[in-house]
Design an enzyme around this catalytic site. Structure first.
Site: not given
Lengths: 301, 301, 301, 301
Positions: C7-8, C11, C30, C95, C121, C123, C173, C176-177, C180
């Site tokens: 996965g490129l 992120m 990817d 996520n 986390s 971004g 996480k 956390h979101n 957020e």
């Protein structure tokens, strides 16, 4: 008509009695002996077993489940399935999650058994006043049930109806209960404001009575609230602890899944959680944070 | 008995007519000529001036104000004050803030004029069904009004009463309206969930009708909702824009002042603000923040 | 150490670059050719296939998934599984829902493959500032990853750690979101209040700057908000439309499942739903109800 | 420059000390002898009376009030007024309601006294880290104060500024505190969810530390939360009881007055009210209602 009622608890026994009064032949069953005995005392002759119950019913059979939502419904259906025949109708009148009802209807359809989900509202008052019935499932199956639906409902042409395909009945009931949470919370907050305004020394029961006729907020829940306030105006001896029974949660989850903001129904549920959380970690942490940044004293336990 | 009705708008004219039907002698006044003419057409002979209205009333006089809350009430009282005598009664049947009613009662008491605050619920249906009346003020003054209160109310012994001293009537009405906001929002959210569940293609009017009898959520507001859904099931042509008229705000402020958490009533008010905020700065900023930290695309206007 | 990054996208490519800068040997893949090309331009030599990627890694292999949560993770794991050997480590840095991570860890354990869930986390800023990493899973597996974790994190001993068994990383996480969402909404509401107070003509960017140092509300999100307000003080051209990406919903569901009232996190989610509901059926129905009982005019569309 | 500091409590004494350290001549006063003695021990020579304080200051005088909001501010201003001369500056650095500051500024302007409202954030940490200062009022007056503002602030060019005319400083501080309520509540809810998820046995302090660097939710409040969790990870001995000090209430009232929906800030306040309401009448009534309609048992106290 003949109907088999499985589950003779508070709701099931009352419904059986209302059907009896309406001239139907009610065959009952409950796994608990005490419930069977209590039903017998009310004129409902309970079968000793599911087999006996099914054997007593003429074809096509109509079997009404009034058991707690969840695994018991699946277990009961599994036990019934081999006893039933193509064309028989199973009605789930309890508070099942609508997705479960869709799944069960599809599964039983493989054997030609027709499954009807029926959201049932009315509580302990349904015996006298009739039940509000929201039905989901096959149209012909529901039509075959009209005689008993007309008896269970408040009147032959009011308070009941097929609202859609399988699942729609329990979906409508789920939303009904979500609304109920909101209505209850709105009244509770209002009376709490009146109660706290000690300068005016309101008689809360009197205010409720005044509102019961003519006002915009009149409702059946207000009638019940007035009764509760008449009996116990200060709510003495009642803990500030409010249970919830699943459908509020499902409504909240469904609203979010549908991208419908439903803040009042949602907050009504959260307030119930809050009522049972008398040792809130969040509040302790807030108190500790205030101390950290402002030097504000924390209240000790 | 004789009563002077000041303010012959939607509410005042209906109340005057209900009093006329009940055999009372109603003397009306409205500052707006068209309102006077409309009242005349309904059998209420309006006075040409406040002076004429007061002159027409026997002593002790009873004058009912049915004018918009706020400055108009103060102005009307200021104009009435020199015309009135010790022992006369002024009733404010509008939606005044209860603190204003307390102040006005105290002020008029200096001249021996008795001031009664009356929370009035029932809307446009009050003419036929009677009004729910919550009264605050002097007991003797309210007793003197019993003949008209029994006529305005749904019945002689229901839907009305003195709930406390000056201000208590409008306080109770304020809370009534706060509850009303909560009830309305709960129903609105519930029907919005049903409406969004397109798989079931609910007939919302049918569901409302089913709930109207037997169900736990039955109420007068549900009756009205059913009517609205019958006329316009898709709410076509109606903007998603909800007004608020002050009493919700006061209820929220009062709850906070009394340290009573009232989240559902509060959120119901905030949802109305939200309905009128179709260009929310907060939402734009949220979208910009997401872009800042996560590189998430903002939606362009 | 050697690491395979699958996965490129935004992120994944940034993380790969940070690892490269830290001296690690990063093998990327990817499914999308353009992403592979873009990665190559940044110095990451991507493999042409999963097979090639796995073949390039020394044993025991460490493979980091940075793909969208959901079915793609399951599909990728299914494709990887036959290529991996006992002792290899798969890290899901996306996520994912924590229950999915628990399930995947258990499933892969049957083949001796170690699965680590990593809440990530930071971004788009993580490339420069490092990522906050919450890890769940087997202690030894996580220990083996220390070299890359120390590089990805803001510093070798800060901003990362194993927080519990499988699932705990993604649970942390998720929460956390949820937090957020609440923080963002709090700022957004505050700036919206300032913006609406037109008498004071606040310069919102200036206020944000003042708060950035010394104040109780200083934070990284406030720093970003200040940037956003500097670039576009009136939020011109940005629609009041806020997306949500799943973790807020899960937090709300989890809080309710745990009987924890979390009204602020919950309302923050509902406000996002609301931002996208510019034709609210609930509001239309409220407007229609007000018309029914009070004769209040509805606003026409 | 010379400055008179009135109010030598927790905030005032710290600010006086920071000014002293910055090389200013600080003249202090506090009505409470113990506060004067404590200040003396910190190097601030307090005057024995307001008269003595004012007499010690060169013209034009600058007098900083750091006293509790409300009547004490008005009383202090009333006592100061005859002692001051045209051109003198009074700064209110406390948490006054912005409307009060507007009124006071207008009143003192009649005597040529310049009134500056200064929202001050930073709490007990301000002594070391500096205070965030939001100033409202006359530009020239504020300019005259630059030397002390640069010392009080975190740095000469950061964390302070004139944000608008009289009242704007306290308005901005009010909103700041509203945001603070929301931020605190968001963190508190998040940690409460982690704490309740006992399967994962989270170390809350560790999670807070991980989030402090790199994560989207990093902030100064999180730093403080991490400290609090380090000292007392289970919040043992701390009651779940959260105070509020006025500015949250004002923010809620202001948002509603401006028609800005601010649900998260509002709910954060209501949660604090709730934390102090451990005998909720609303919850008792809800429990009684459930018993009325459904026969559900109430929990006894």
């Amino acid at each position: 008509m003949d109907i088999g009622m499985i589950g003779l608890g508070r709701m099931g026994a009352n419904m059986a009695e209302r059907l009896l009064r309406g001239g139907h032949r009610v065959h009952g069953f409950d796994a608990v002996e005490a419930a069977r005995d209590a039903a017998k005392a009310r004129g409902i002759a309970p079968a000793e077993s599911l087999q006996a119950l099914i054997a007593a019913l003429p074809s096509p059979r109509a079997v009404w489940l009034m058991v707690p939502a969840g695994a018991i419904v699946d277990d009961t259906i599994a036990a019934l399935r081999p006893l039933l025949a193509r064309g028989d109708i199973v009605i789930d009148g309890g508070n099942s999650r609508y997705q479960d009802s869709m799944r069960r209807a599809e599964s039983l359809a493989a054997d030609g058994i027709r499954y009807v989900d029926c959201g049932t509202s009315g509580g302990v008052w349904g015996l006298q006043e009739g039940y509000s019935l929201m039905l989901g499932g096959d149209e012909a199956a529901i039509e075959a049930l009209h005689p008993i639906l007309k008896t269970l409902a408040p009147s032959a042409d009011q308070g009941w109806g097929r609202v859609g395909p399988s699942g729609a009945g329990h979906f409508a009931k789920m939303v009904h209960n979500g609304i109920e949470y909101g209505l209850m919370q709105a009244y509770a907050e209002g009376f709490a404001i009146l109660q706290r305004k000690q300068d005016f020394a309101f008689d809360l029961h009197q205010v409720a009575e005044i509102w019961r006729t003519g006002s915009v907020v009149r409702s059946w829940l207000l009638d019940l609230t007035a009764d509760a306030l008449a009996k116990n105006p200060t709510m003495e001896g009642i803990a500030p602890w409010v249970s919830d029974s699943g459908e509020g949660r499902w409504t909240v989850a469904e609203a979010i899944a549908l991208d419908v903001p439903a803040p009042v129904i949602t907050l009504s549920l959260l307030e119930r959680l809050r009522s049972r959380d008398d040792d809130s970690f969040a509040d302790k942490l807030l108190s500790a944070m205030r101390n950290q940044f402002g030097g504000h004293a924390v209240k000790k336990e």
